[in-house]
Design an enzyme around this catalytic site. Sequence first.
Site, PDB file in Angstrom:
ATOM      1  N   LYS A   1       0.855  -1.244   0.084  1.00  9.42           N
ATOM      2  CA  LYS A   1       0.111  -0.104  -0.055  1.00  9.42           C
ATOM      3  C   LYS A   1       0.661   1.216   0.141  1.00  9.42           C
ATOM      4  O   LYS A   1       0.317   2.243   0.002  1.00  9.42           O
ATOM      5  CB  LYS A   1      -1.098   0.123   1.203  1.00  9.42           C
ATOM      6  CG  LYS A   1      -1.940  -1.162   1.136  1.00  9.42           C
ATOM      7  CD  LYS A   1      -2.870  -1.038   2.266  1.00  9.42           C
ATOM      8  CE  LYS A   1      -3.928  -2.107   2.265  1.00  9.42           C
ATOM      9  NZ  LYS A   1      -4.701  -2.329   3.554  1.00  9.42           N
TER      10      LYS A   1
ATOM     11  N   GLY B   1     -12.938 -20.889   2.739  1.00  5.79           N
ATOM     12  CA  GLY B   1     -12.764 -22.136   2.918  1.00  5.79           C
ATOM     13  C   GLY B   1     -11.460 -22.757   2.980  1.00  5.79           C
ATOM     14  O   GLY B   1     -10.432 -21.808   2.993  1.00  5.79           O
ATOM     15  N   HIS B   2     -11.084 -24.054   3.094  1.00  4.77           N
ATOM     16  CA  HIS B   2      -9.928 -24.502   3.088  1.00  4.77           C
ATOM     17  C   HIS B   2     -10.010 -25.797   2.319  1.00  4.77           C
ATOM     18  O   HIS B   2     -11.185 -26.358   1.799  1.00  4.77           O
ATOM     19  CB  HIS B   2      -9.444 -24.970   4.426  1.00  4.77           C
ATOM     20  CG  HIS B   2      -8.954 -23.786   5.134  1.00  4.77           C
ATOM     21  ND1 HIS B   2      -7.970 -22.765   4.917  1.00  4.77           N
ATOM     22  CD2 HIS B   2      -9.552 -23.051   6.323  1.00  4.77           C
ATOM     23  CE1 HIS B   2      -7.839 -21.969   5.872  1.00  4.77           C
ATOM     24  NE2 HIS B   2      -8.795 -22.010   6.605  1.00  4.77           N
TER      25      HIS B   2
ATOM     26  N   ASP C   1      -5.126 -28.637  -2.055  1.00  5.40           N
ATOM     27  CA  ASP C   1      -3.858 -27.641  -1.925  1.00  5.40           C
ATOM     28  C   ASP C   1      -2.894 -27.783  -2.953  1.00  5.40           C
ATOM     29  O   ASP C   1      -2.466 -26.919  -3.833  1.00  5.40           O
ATOM     30  CB  ASP C   1      -3.282 -27.325  -0.496  1.00  5.40           C
ATOM     31  CG  ASP C   1      -4.140 -26.389   0.276  1.00  5.40           C
ATOM     32  OD1 ASP C   1      -5.094 -25.879  -0.216  1.00  5.40           O
ATOM     33  OD2 ASP C   1      -3.623 -26.351   1.497  1.00  5.40           O
TER      34      ASP C   1
END
Length: 363
Positions: free
Chosen positions: A68, A131-132, A162
């Site tokens: 940022k 979620g995972h 994953d």
Amino acid sequence: MHMKPLNGLRILEFDGLGPVTFAGMMLADMGAEVLRLTRSDAAGPAVFSEVGGAVLHRNRAAVPVDLKSASDRRGVLSLVESADAVIEGFRPGVMERLGYGPADLLGRNPALVFGRITGWGQSGPLAQAVGHDLNYIGLTGLLHAMGSPDRPPTPPLNLVGDYGGGAMMLVVGVLAALLEVRTTGRGRVVDAAMTDGTALLGGLFHALRAQGLWNDRRGSNLLDGGAPFYRCYICRDGGYVAVAALEPRFYLALLSGLGIDPAEAPQYDTFAWPDLHLRFAALFAARNRDDWAEHFAGTEACVTPVLSLGEAPAHPHNQARGTFEDGAPAPAPRFDDQPSTVANPPPLPLDAAMLRWGGCEPR
């Protein structure tokens, strides 16, 4: 000396969790110069986990940035101009809100490959849902197929969603897009969703189901533990052996090693599988795991020990191949018998990263 396959590629990794970190490791292991943009102290408390960092963050330098900050933004965008690819794993819209979305970055570098990985994908009703891994693979049908029939489905670690359906698909997509850039000069956005990738990994089982060779009753099929010759058995000492005697020849070697008459145990009589499983289980429970491993060594029975994470690095085969280095998995796959290299370079200041990539003036 052989160069690694991805030598010369420059990739910016926006630091995150799970699959994008694994993808960055894979690309760096194969020779790409990956700079991992991490949250600087000036950006506030770190939100990204360092768990697994000794392995998953290897072979690339961390470049602390405040995304940022106007000054750091100029530095990051200058790196983008020299990059071949960017990979990120934020929720959809986050990169756009930060000013680092595909339109922003490809505007700076039209040949850039922009790799994105999420659980649900960049579009669809669940795109913004949290979620995972377990949630994502649950939606694909594959989680339902894993585990014992009398218990809830078993989480397959986070390997399927994953890493298999996520990180590996991202790596394949990014490399495919990089190949296309060579001929078109135009970059691509790669949308790697763990739901999509995991569903693709299940292609064989959908094909079998369509042919009536697979059913949705967990633990009753050839490859899900239903077959007594393709499953794990507990041994006398509490260890396990993996039995994978699928082909008839291998199955006969298994029966021979167990002292069973083939006429008493036809391989594909599915009605007899439950009783045969009990018979196999009783036999394997009578001896220790390593006794069975030695008993079947050199045969075609496809019986091997199930090693723990702590035991695996010490196995002679893994040691001979260098599968592990200092107890952690070594880079894979291998190329021309080239020795793997693992390093953990120190953090690299943004100005130094800009100078390293050439043509990027410090801020």
